[in-house]
Design an enzyme around this catalytic site. Structure first.
Site, PDB file in Angstrom:
ATOM      1  N   VAL A  94     -85.512  -7.304  25.440  1.00 35.18           N
ATOM      2  CA  VAL A  94     -85.904  -7.515  26.822  1.00 35.18           C
ATOM      3  C   VAL A  94     -86.750  -6.337  27.307  1.00 35.18           C
ATOM      4  O   VAL A  94     -87.662  -6.498  28.100  1.00 35.18           O
ATOM      5  CB  VAL A  94     -84.670  -7.753  27.740  1.00 35.18           C
ATOM      6  CG1 VAL A  94     -83.759  -6.548  27.782  1.00 35.18           C
ATOM      7  CG2 VAL A  94     -85.089  -8.129  29.141  1.00 35.18           C
ATOM      8  N   GLY A  95     -86.454  -5.132  26.788  1.00 40.57           N
ATOM      9  CA  GLY A  95     -87.237  -3.956  27.161  1.00 40.57           C
ATOM     10  C   GLY A  95     -88.547  -3.956  26.383  1.00 40.57           C
ATOM     11  O   GLY A  95     -88.572  -4.338  25.217  1.00 40.57           O
ATOM     12  N   ARG A 167     -81.504  -8.938  36.379  1.00 39.19           N
ATOM     13  CA  ARG A 167     -80.544  -9.878  35.778  1.00 39.19           C
ATOM     14  C   ARG A 167     -79.282  -9.168  35.301  1.00 39.19           C
ATOM     15  O   ARG A 167     -78.157  -9.584  35.560  1.00 39.19           O
ATOM     16  CB  ARG A 167     -81.191 -10.593  34.583  1.00 39.19           C
ATOM     17  CG  ARG A 167     -82.117 -11.713  34.926  1.00 39.19           C
ATOM     18  CD  ARG A 167     -82.775 -12.207  33.643  1.00 39.19           C
ATOM     19  NE  ARG A 167     -83.574 -11.145  33.048  1.00 39.19           N
ATOM     20  CZ  ARG A 167     -84.876 -11.004  33.217  1.00 39.19           C
ATOM     21  NH1 ARG A 167     -85.542 -11.879  33.924  1.00 39.19           N
ATOM     22  NH2 ARG A 167     -85.527  -9.997  32.671  1.00 39.19           N
ATOM     23  N   ILE A 168     -79.457  -8.069  34.556  1.00 42.92           N
ATOM     24  CA  ILE A 168     -78.299  -7.397  33.966  1.00 42.92           C
ATOM     25  C   ILE A 168     -77.474  -6.698  35.046  1.00 42.92           C
ATOM     26  O   ILE A 168     -76.246  -6.834  35.091  1.00 42.92           O
ATOM     27  CB  ILE A 168     -78.742  -6.421  32.853  1.00 42.92           C
ATOM     28  CG1 ILE A 168     -79.357  -7.225  31.694  1.00 42.92           C
ATOM     29  CG2 ILE A 168     -77.570  -5.566  32.368  1.00 42.92           C
ATOM     30  CD1 ILE A 168     -79.999  -6.386  30.603  1.00 42.92           C
ATOM     31  N   ARG A 249     -82.022   2.484  28.763  1.00 43.10           N
ATOM     32  CA  ARG A 249     -82.800   3.271  27.800  1.00 43.10           C
ATOM     33  C   ARG A 249     -82.437   4.746  27.945  1.00 43.10           C
ATOM     34  O   ARG A 249     -82.254   5.231  29.078  1.00 43.10           O
ATOM     35  CB  ARG A 249     -84.309   3.118  28.056  1.00 43.10           C
ATOM     36  CG  ARG A 249     -84.901   1.773  27.649  1.00 43.10           C
ATOM     37  CD  ARG A 249     -84.946   1.628  26.117  1.00 43.10           C
ATOM     38  NE  ARG A 249     -85.532   0.373  25.702  1.00 43.10           N
ATOM     39  CZ  ARG A 249     -84.864  -0.768  25.505  1.00 43.10           C
ATOM     40  NH1 ARG A 249     -83.565  -0.820  25.714  1.00 43.10           N
ATOM     41  NH2 ARG A 249     -85.490  -1.845  25.094  1.00 43.10           N
ATOM     42  N   ASP A 273     -74.766   3.660  25.809  1.00 46.76           N
ATOM     43  CA  ASP A 273     -75.125   2.815  24.664  1.00 46.76           C
ATOM     44  C   ASP A 273     -76.519   3.192  24.163  1.00 46.76           C
ATOM     45  O   ASP A 273     -76.958   2.676  23.141  1.00 46.76           O
ATOM     46  CB  ASP A 273     -75.099   1.338  25.082  1.00 46.76           C
ATOM     47  CG  ASP A 273     -75.347   0.399  23.910  1.00 46.76           C
ATOM     48  OD1 ASP A 273     -74.727   0.610  22.846  1.00 46.76           O
ATOM     49  OD2 ASP A 273     -76.162  -0.533  24.039  1.00 46.76           O
ATOM     50  N   HIS A 297     -76.451   1.705  20.544  1.00 47.28           N
ATOM     51  CA  HIS A 297     -77.391   0.713  21.110  1.00 47.28           C
ATOM     52  C   HIS A 297     -77.022  -0.709  20.644  1.00 47.28           C
ATOM     53  O   HIS A 297     -77.832  -1.383  20.014  1.00 47.28           O
ATOM     54  CB  HIS A 297     -78.842   1.048  20.718  1.00 47.28           C
ATOM     55  CG  HIS A 297     -79.847   0.452  21.667  1.00 47.28           C
ATOM     56  ND1 HIS A 297     -81.041   1.055  21.969  1.00 47.28           N
ATOM     57  CD2 HIS A 297     -79.825  -0.713  22.373  1.00 47.28           C
ATOM     58  CE1 HIS A 297     -81.719   0.287  22.824  1.00 47.28           C
ATOM     59  NE2 HIS A 297     -81.002  -0.785  23.077  1.00 47.28           N
ATOM     60  N   ILE A 298     -75.801  -1.105  20.998  1.00 47.51           N
ATOM     61  CA  ILE A 298     -75.313  -2.399  20.513  1.00 47.51           C
ATOM     62  C   ILE A 298     -74.975  -3.367  21.653  1.00 47.51           C
ATOM     63  O   ILE A 298     -74.275  -4.353  21.437  1.00 47.51           O
ATOM     64  CB  ILE A 298     -74.052  -2.229  19.627  1.00 47.51           C
ATOM     65  CG1 ILE A 298     -72.998  -1.378  20.350  1.00 47.51           C
ATOM     66  CG2 ILE A 298     -74.398  -1.662  18.273  1.00 47.51           C
ATOM     67  CD1 ILE A 298     -71.617  -1.451  19.717  1.00 47.51           C
ATOM     68  N   SER A 300     -76.428  -5.708  23.116  1.00 45.74           N
ATOM     69  CA  SER A 300     -76.761  -7.137  22.943  1.00 45.74           C
ATOM     70  C   SER A 300     -76.291  -7.682  21.594  1.00 45.74           C
ATOM     71  O   SER A 300     -76.666  -8.787  21.198  1.00 45.74           O
ATOM     72  CB  SER A 300     -78.272  -7.344  23.077  1.00 45.74           C
ATOM     73  OG  SER A 300     -78.946  -6.719  22.002  1.00 45.74           O
TER      74      SER A 300
HETATM   75  O1  3PY Z   1     -83.408  -5.998  24.304  1.00 49.99           O
HETATM   76  C1  3PY Z   1     -83.396  -4.799  24.567  1.00 49.99           C
HETATM   77  O2  3PY Z   1     -84.272  -4.279  25.276  1.00 49.99           O
HETATM   78  C2  3PY Z   1     -82.364  -3.944  24.005  1.00 49.99           C
HETATM   79  O3  3PY Z   1     -82.230  -2.817  24.377  1.00 49.99           O
HETATM   80  C3  3PY Z   1     -81.468  -4.476  22.938  1.00 49.99           C
HETATM   81  O4  3PY Z   1     -80.948  -5.634  23.233  1.00 49.99           O
END
Ligand code: 3PY
Length: 332
Positions: A94-95, A167-168, A249, A273, A297-298, A300
């Site tokens: 998504v980033g 959204r998040i 991030r 994360d 970084h898990i 998702s």
């Molecule tokens: O999708 C992203 O941007 C993440 O950081 C990992 O899901």
């Protein structure tokens, strides 16, 4: 035509692993027009997405599209190597802070990303990080049960501040509400009354949110405005027992300032994360702190989410190769 050799050089400089491994991940997609565009997949992705692309794989000579990850830097250098054939860059994330979106737009290269489908998984993990674990168990410091040992704030009756109310951020609030949170504050570049009303959240300036929140949750994208947003000055404004959570991030945090804030008791704890760099070196002071937990970084990383991300990334890529609008296209 896009030279794979050239791409390999640029990519390895950008930490893409071995070109030989990547070479095996190239797929060629037959389009209905009969043209045979070539795509580069930078890493092994879930089969659901790969199958969409690899059905008619027959060559590795060059590419018209790139399916990349958040760890791959897509900059002018890479785009130069790709040359004029490149039509689309599709990131399985998504980033998209790793992609020079303006440069892509200048070259008429579409950029696809995977918003929406990872919201639940990331929000779920973000909620878990609100209770940062400690190293006492591993370090043998777990002695007899002690009434005041390792206490922190609880969600019941707490104020939760969400920075980045997309959204998040909104979903994190939705997940936390049943735990008895007394008030939600949010900060974003503009007010979002519709999303806020569902949670009864109030808009706050960044400073006000920091000062009032027991939990500060960072859910914002990394941009020029948010880089190093959480620095010494921000941590000073937070409560001494506040818990800071970051699942967005690493770049939004000045990590040295965070370490100092955790070491000095300026803030209570942190659950992360994401870090700078990733992977975090094993000698990082963050990993020695009792009041900090770091995950790799898990957020998702559920099978369902990653498969859906792979399918969307593949569909973005295919649409770009056809010259269509991408199902999820980054606006430049
Ligand atoms: O999708 C992203 O941007 C993440 O950081 C990992 O899901």
């Amino acid at each position: 035509m896009f030279s794979l050799r050239g791409v390999g050089r640029v990519l390895s400089r950008s930490c893409w692993k071995s070109l030989e491994v990547s070479r095996q991940r190239l797929a060629v997609v037959s389009m209905s027009s009969g043209a045979r565009p070539r795509v580069f997949i930078s890493r092994r992705i879930p089969e659901e997405g790969r199958a969409l692309l690899a059905a008619t794989c027959d060559s590795v000579a060059g590419v018209d599209g790139i399916l990349c990850l958040l760890t791959d830097t897509i900059n002018g250098e890479l785009l130069d190597a790709a040359g004029p054939n490149l039509k689309v860059v599709s990131t399985l994330s998504v980033g998209y802070d790793h992609i020079d979106v303006k440069e892509c737009a200048r070259r008429n290269v579409k950029v696809g990303y995977t918003p929406g489908i990872l919201t639940a998984a990331v929000a779920e993990l973000t909620s878990v990080l609100l209770s940062p674990g400690i190293r006492a168990v591993e370090n043998g410091e777990w002695g007899t049960w002690k009434p005041m040992w390792l206490c922190g704030p609880g969600l019941d009756g707490a104020t939760v501040g969400i920075v980045g109310f997309g959204r998040i951020g909104v979903t994190v609030g939705r997940y936390l509400k049943p735990f008895g949170v007394a008030s939600f504050l949010y900060h974003d570049s503009f007010q979002k009354p519709v999303e806020a009303s569902e949670l009864g959240a109030e808009y706050a300036s960044f400073d006000e949110l920091l000062a009032k929140s027991d939990f500060v949750v960072a859910c914002c994208a990394l941009t020029d405005e948010t880089r190093n947003l959480f620095n010494a000055s921000a941590f000073k404004k937070m409560k001494n027992n506040a818990v800071f959570v970051n699942t967005s991030r690493g770049g939004i945090v000045n990590q040295n300032d965070l370490i100092t804030a955790l070491q000095s008791g300026q803030i209570g704890a942190a659950g992360l994360d994401v870090t700078t760099p990733e992977p975090l070196p094993t000698d990082s002071p963050l990993l020695k702190l009792d009041n900090c937990i770091v995950l790799p970084h898990i957020a998702s990383a559920t099978h369902k989410t990653r498969a859906a991300m792979a399918v969307l990334a593949a569909n973005n890529l295919l649409a770009g190769l056809r010259g269509d609008r991408l199902p999820q296209e980054v606006e430049s």
